[in-house]
Design an enzyme around this catalytic site. Sequence first.
Site, short mmCIF file in Angstrom:
data_model
loop_
_atom_site.label_atom_id
_atom_site.label_comp_id
_atom_site.label_asym_id
_atom_site.label_seq_id
_atom_site.Cartn_x
_atom_site.Cartn_y
_atom_site.Cartn_z
N ASN A 10 -81.49 -21.99 32.68
CA ASN A 10 -80.39 -21.49 31.86
C ASN A 10 -81.01 -20.61 30.78
O ASN A 10 -81.56 -21.10 29.80
CB ASN A 10 -79.61 -22.66 31.24
CG ASN A 10 -78.47 -22.21 30.36
OD1 ASN A 10 -78.24 -21.01 30.15
ND2 ASN A 10 -77.73 -23.16 29.81
N ARG A 91 -77.95 -20.70 35.94
CA ARG A 91 -76.64 -20.69 35.31
C ARG A 91 -76.33 -19.27 34.85
O ARG A 91 -77.11 -18.66 34.12
CB ARG A 91 -76.61 -21.63 34.10
CG ARG A 91 -75.25 -21.62 33.40
CD ARG A 91 -75.32 -22.29 32.05
NE ARG A 91 -74.01 -22.29 31.40
CZ ARG A 91 -73.81 -22.06 30.10
NH1 ARG A 91 -74.84 -21.82 29.32
NH2 ARG A 91 -72.60 -22.08 29.60
N HIS A 180 -67.36 -23.17 31.05
CA HIS A 180 -67.74 -24.58 31.24
C HIS A 180 -67.26 -25.10 32.60
O HIS A 180 -67.12 -26.30 32.80
CB HIS A 180 -67.16 -25.49 30.14
CG HIS A 180 -67.71 -25.26 28.78
ND1 HIS A 180 -67.01 -25.57 27.63
CD2 HIS A 180 -68.90 -24.74 28.36
CE1 HIS A 180 -67.73 -25.27 26.57
NE2 HIS A 180 -68.88 -24.76 26.99
N HIS A 208 -64.14 -31.22 27.48
CA HIS A 208 -65.58 -30.97 27.30
C HIS A 208 -65.79 -30.61 25.84
O HIS A 208 -65.47 -29.49 25.41
CB HIS A 208 -66.04 -29.83 28.22
CG HIS A 208 -67.48 -29.47 28.05
ND1 HIS A 208 -68.42 -29.67 29.03
CD2 HIS A 208 -68.15 -28.91 27.01
CE1 HIS A 208 -69.60 -29.25 28.61
NE2 HIS A 208 -69.46 -28.78 27.38
N GLY A 210 -68.37 -30.26 22.82
CA GLY A 210 -69.71 -30.15 22.27
C GLY A 210 -69.67 -29.12 21.16
O GLY A 210 -68.62 -28.91 20.54
N ASN A 211 -70.77 -28.44 20.91
CA ASN A 211 -70.73 -27.35 19.94
C ASN A 211 -69.78 -26.26 20.42
O ASN A 211 -69.04 -25.66 19.66
CB ASN A 211 -72.13 -26.78 19.71
CG ASN A 211 -72.19 -25.88 18.49
OD1 ASN A 211 -71.75 -26.25 17.40
ND2 ASN A 211 -72.71 -24.68 18.66
N GLY A 212 -69.80 -26.02 21.74
CA GLY A 212 -68.75 -25.28 22.41
C GLY A 212 -67.80 -26.31 23.00
O GLY A 212 -68.23 -27.38 23.41
N ARG A 241 -67.25 -21.47 16.43
CA ARG A 241 -66.22 -20.53 16.91
C ARG A 241 -64.85 -20.98 16.44
O ARG A 241 -64.54 -22.16 16.40
CB ARG A 241 -66.24 -20.45 18.44
CG ARG A 241 -67.53 -19.93 19.02
CD ARG A 241 -67.45 -19.90 20.54
NE ARG A 241 -68.77 -19.79 21.13
CZ ARG A 241 -69.16 -20.39 22.25
NH1 ARG A 241 -68.30 -21.18 22.90
NH2 ARG A 241 -70.37 -20.24 22.72
N ASP A 282 -72.70 -29.59 13.01
CA ASP A 282 -73.14 -30.81 13.67
C ASP A 282 -72.14 -31.92 13.35
O ASP A 282 -71.85 -32.18 12.18
CB ASP A 282 -74.53 -31.21 13.19
CG ASP A 282 -75.05 -32.46 13.89
OD1 ASP A 282 -74.64 -33.57 13.49
OD2 ASP A 282 -75.84 -32.31 14.83
N ARG A 284 -72.25 -35.14 13.54
CA ARG A 284 -72.75 -36.28 12.76
C ARG A 284 -72.78 -35.93 11.27
O ARG A 284 -72.40 -36.76 10.43
CB ARG A 284 -74.14 -36.67 13.25
CG ARG A 284 -74.16 -37.30 14.64
CD ARG A 284 -75.53 -37.29 15.26
NE ARG A 284 -76.00 -35.94 15.49
CZ ARG A 284 -77.11 -35.63 16.15
NH1 ARG A 284 -77.86 -36.59 16.64
NH2 ARG A 284 -77.49 -34.38 16.32
N GLU A 333 -68.73 -37.58 24.53
CA GLU A 333 -69.43 -38.75 25.05
C GLU A 333 -69.83 -39.72 23.95
O GLU A 333 -69.95 -40.93 24.20
CB GLU A 333 -70.69 -38.31 25.81
CG GLU A 333 -70.41 -37.55 27.10
CD GLU A 333 -71.65 -36.88 27.66
OE1 GLU A 333 -72.76 -37.41 27.43
OE2 GLU A 333 -71.52 -35.82 28.31
N ASN A 334 -70.01 -39.22 22.73
CA ASN A 334 -70.63 -40.04 21.69
C ASN A 334 -69.75 -40.33 20.48
O ASN A 334 -70.10 -41.22 19.69
CB ASN A 334 -71.92 -39.36 21.21
CG ASN A 334 -72.94 -39.21 22.32
OD1 ASN A 334 -73.32 -40.19 22.94
ND2 ASN A 334 -73.37 -37.99 22.57
N GLU A 384 -74.58 -30.66 34.15
CA GLU A 384 -74.46 -29.33 34.74
C GLU A 384 -75.70 -28.96 35.55
O GLU A 384 -75.60 -28.25 36.56
CB GLU A 384 -74.21 -28.31 33.64
CG GLU A 384 -72.85 -28.48 32.97
CD GLU A 384 -72.68 -27.62 31.74
OE1 GLU A 384 -72.12 -26.52 31.88
OE2 GLU A 384 -73.11 -28.05 30.65
#
Length: 396
Positions: A10, A91, A180, A208, A210-212, A241, A282, A284, A333-334, A384
């Site tokens: 990637n 990718r 994605h 999905h 995440g950061n994206g 974004r 982030d 967290r 997921e977290n 992925e």
Amino acid sequence: MTERIVLVINSGSSSIKFQLVHPVAGDAVGSGLVERIGEPAGRIVYRHPGGVIERELYIPDHAAGLRAAEEVIAETGPPLRERGIVAVGHRVVHGGAVFHEPVLIDDAVLKELRRLSPLAPLHNPPNVVGIEVARKLLPDVPHVAVFDTAFFHTLPDAAATYAIDAEVARANRVRRYGFHGTSHEYVSGRAAAFAGRDDAELNQIVLHLGNGASASAIRGGRAIDTSMGMTPLEGLVMGTRSGDLDPGVILHLARNAGMTVDEIDDLLNRHSGLKGLCGVNDFRALLGLVADGDGAAKLAYDVYVHRLRRYIGAYLVELGGVDVITFTGGVGENNVDVRRDALAGLDRLGIVVDETLNQSPGRGERRISAESSSVEVLVVPTNEELAIARKAIALT
């Protein structure tokens, strides 16, 4: 002894992620990241069964980055050429309207990928560079392009079409492509298997996060809608974004703030979303600020969840009901809070999250819905790299 391994690459604008994958067993022999390419202090990290190699060095370009990856791999076992690599899976972010299946890469394919670069100027050019370098590194191995947009090729016209002048749209290839896709396809398949159901009979929503971040509505294994559009900028609030935005805001900034197209592009892609609202992207760090009573962080979290719930609601209507809702990606997921708040108060729609299950630690596929829930709510880690490896080996 040789192994049947797929090298998955990637390639980003200043980084290269790579992984050595057993496509049948589903495990990784090793994985690494080359980052800060072209900067004074580059870095490479390689994780393998014996530990972690991490070092800083100057990496002038992608060719040097892949050579560095080759060297650290050789330190932990046979060199790449002796690893039994049967394919290289790449990718590629944007396949446009041309590529909606994985494809063996030749010079003609590379030419077409370059032609598609205006559709993904931040992503496709470095993807192409990674392919060019890898083909020189492993010239006798088939190279396969796997496209982020491919899974969403099935979108119905009503979902894929923007309501602008039709001739302008056709001339400039303006439509919803979605991104994605490799993750959404993999996760929806795993969710169906976990539920013990045939995906052909299921209505699914995949989140999905995440950061994206992106959402998709999937009927019978085929995507019928997704939140990202012509670019990955549309849809959910993301790390940096903006997601959905009144187009008039762009005109307003150009006319009244004197911002150029490039400045607005930079604002919306790199300095918006959570970062734009509270200074951090982030999750967290965001939740830490919320716990400390930071008002901007609390607002950012609320906006994030509000947008997420709006898409869930829209897809519930579009699907006419849902059988499975699945969270994936680093946040999905977290993060216990996002999963709980995204589906709070939906009991009358048959969606009930079990808070004990939701808070239970776990890394694998798991159910977090209550026994009384008629809708399965799952957490399924995305993979992925494995999906790309399996698609690549299928063409060889």
